[in-house]
Scaffold this motif. Structure first.
Motif: not given
Length: 111
Positions: A29-31, A80-81, A85-86, A91-95
Motif C-alpha cells: 500500500a505505501s509503495r 495498519l497497511n 506489509v512488514r 500464517k501470521v498475516r492470515r491470523k
C-alpha cells in the motif's frame, strides 16, 4: 514515463518495476501510494476498470475502489497497511485478518 525513471523516483531498479508490472512481486500500500504520487494520479487510478462488481465485494456497503481509497486515506488505514506489509509470515498475516474479521463481527448489531 519509463520504468527506469519510475524506479529512480522510488529508489529501486527498473527490473523491480518490471516484477511489479508482471505481478511477480506484490506492491504494498505505501509503495502504491508513492507510485501514485510520482505519476501524479490518485491511488484509485490503479483500481479503475478492475474486475468485479460491488456485489463481489464481500460485505462492502459501497464500491470497493471507493472503500479502499477512503481506508488508505485515513491515518489508521495507512498505519495498519504499513505495519501489515512488514509481516513476512503468511500464517501470521492470515491470523491478523481472522482477528480483525472476528472483532468486526463482534461489533456488528445482531440481526
Amino acid at each position: 514515463m519509463s520504468q527506469e525513471k519510475l524506479g529512480d523516483g522510488l529508489g529501486i531498479t527498473f527490473q523491480q518495476i518490471q516484477k511489479y508490472e508482471k505481478g511477480t512481486n506484490r506492491v504494498g500500500a505505501s509503495r502504491l501510494q508513492h507510485i501514485a504520487s510520482i505519476l501524479k494520479v490518485p491511488v484509485a487510478f490503479f483500481f479503475e476498470d478492475a474486475p468485479g462488481s460491488p456485489d463481489d465485494a464481500q460485505g462492502f456497503a459501497e464500491e470497493p475502489r471507493s472503500y479502499v481509497v477512503d481506508f488508505l486515506s485515513s491515518s489508521e488505514g495507512l498505519s495498519l497497511n504499513r505495519a501489515f506489509v512488514r509481516i513476512s509470515d503468511p500464517k501470521v498475516r492470515r491470523k491478523i485478518v481472522d482477528l480483525v474479521q472476528a472483532l468486526a463481527a463482534d461489533e456488528s448489531p445482531d440481526i
